[in-house]
Scaffold this motif. Sequence first.
Motif, PDB file in Angstrom:
ATOM      1  N   SER A   1      -8.506   5.274   3.841  1.00  0.00           N
ATOM      2  CA  SER A   1      -8.384   4.503   2.598  1.00  0.00           C
ATOM      3  C   SER A   1      -9.352   3.319   2.595  1.00  0.00           C
ATOM      4  O   SER A   1     -10.015   3.054   1.597  1.00  0.00           O
ATOM      5  CB  SER A   1      -6.949   3.998   2.433  1.00  0.00           C
ATOM      6  N   ARG A   2      -9.422   2.635   3.721  1.00  0.00           N
ATOM      7  CA  ARG A   2     -10.349   1.489   3.821  1.00  0.00           C
ATOM      8  C   ARG A   2     -11.800   1.938   3.661  1.00  0.00           C
ATOM      9  O   ARG A   2     -12.595   1.275   3.006  1.00  0.00           O
ATOM     10  CB  ARG A   2     -10.155   0.775   5.153  1.00  0.00           C
TER      11      ARG A   2
ATOM     12  N   THR B   1     -12.707   2.613   0.042  1.00  0.00           N
ATOM     13  CA  THR B   1     -12.777   1.461  -0.857  1.00  0.00           C
ATOM     14  C   THR B   1     -13.751   0.389  -0.376  1.00  0.00           C
ATOM     15  O   THR B   1     -13.891  -0.642  -1.015  1.00  0.00           O
ATOM     16  CB  THR B   1     -11.381   0.821  -1.040  1.00  0.00           C
ATOM     17  N   ALA B   2     -14.432   0.640   0.756  1.00  0.00           N
ATOM     18  CA  ALA B   2     -15.390  -0.339   1.283  1.00  0.00           C
ATOM     19  C   ALA B   2     -16.587  -0.436   0.337  1.00  0.00           C
ATOM     20  O   ALA B   2     -17.039   0.557  -0.216  1.00  0.00           O
ATOM     21  CB  ALA B   2     -15.850   0.077   2.671  1.00  0.00           C
TER      22      ALA B   2
ATOM     23  N   LEU C   1      -4.771   5.034   6.827  1.00  0.00           N
ATOM     24  CA  LEU C   1      -5.233   3.700   6.421  1.00  0.00           C
ATOM     25  C   LEU C   1      -6.737   3.541   6.615  1.00  0.00           C
ATOM     26  O   LEU C   1      -7.418   2.961   5.771  1.00  0.00           O
ATOM     27  CB  LEU C   1      -4.481   2.623   7.195  1.00  0.00           C
ATOM     28  N   ASP C   2      -7.270   4.056   7.728  1.00  0.00           N
ATOM     29  CA  ASP C   2      -8.719   3.968   7.969  1.00  0.00           C
ATOM     30  C   ASP C   2      -9.492   4.717   6.884  1.00  0.00           C
ATOM     31  O   ASP C   2     -10.509   4.236   6.389  1.00  0.00           O
ATOM     32  CB  ASP C   2      -9.071   4.522   9.344  1.00  0.00           C
TER      33      ASP C   2
ATOM     34  N   TYR D   1       0.848  -1.188   0.000  1.00  0.00           N
ATOM     35  CA  TYR D   1       0.000   0.000   0.000  1.00  0.00           C
ATOM     36  C   TYR D   1       0.884   1.238   0.000  1.00  0.00           C
ATOM     37  O   TYR D   1       1.890   1.295   0.704  1.00  0.00           O
ATOM     38  CB  TYR D   1      -0.884   0.015   1.256  1.00  0.00           C
TER      39      TYR D   1
END
Length: 150
Positions: free
Chosen positions: A142-143, A146-147, A139-140, A50
């Motif tokens: 980004s997640r 893309t969820a 990171l949160d 990543y």
Amino acid sequence: MSAITLRFLAEPHTINFGGKVHGGTVMKWIDEAGYACATRWSKSYCVTVYVGGIRFHRPIRIGELVEVEARLAYTGNTSMNITVEVRSGDMKGGEMEMTTECLIVFVAVDSDGRPLPVESWTPETPGEMALAQHAKAVLDASRAATAPRG
């Protein structure tokens, strides 16, 4: 070692048509510094899984001294979250300015490409704790972006 800094001069072969260092070249330097930091920490071959939160603040000019600092922000079971800052400046003046920053996640792998456990790293100083929180927030975000939506 939880940090590493690479230093070198920005050379003419790295420039784009605008006369500044290619963004892709800067991204290559970021990956190399991150890899060196991750490999040194894990004592294993590592792969990039990543790259996010990349921000270009200002261009790098030919002849400037460049520093690419990679610092471990936190670790998972097999992953290392590393923040990278790129600074550059005139060697004669000595002052370095932030040019680029981002977060990279590396995973230690064996010879078959399977993830390997890595030693845990715990932030101790307020600066290290803030860095870990920042890395987790990137990171949160980004997640969340893309969820699957449903």
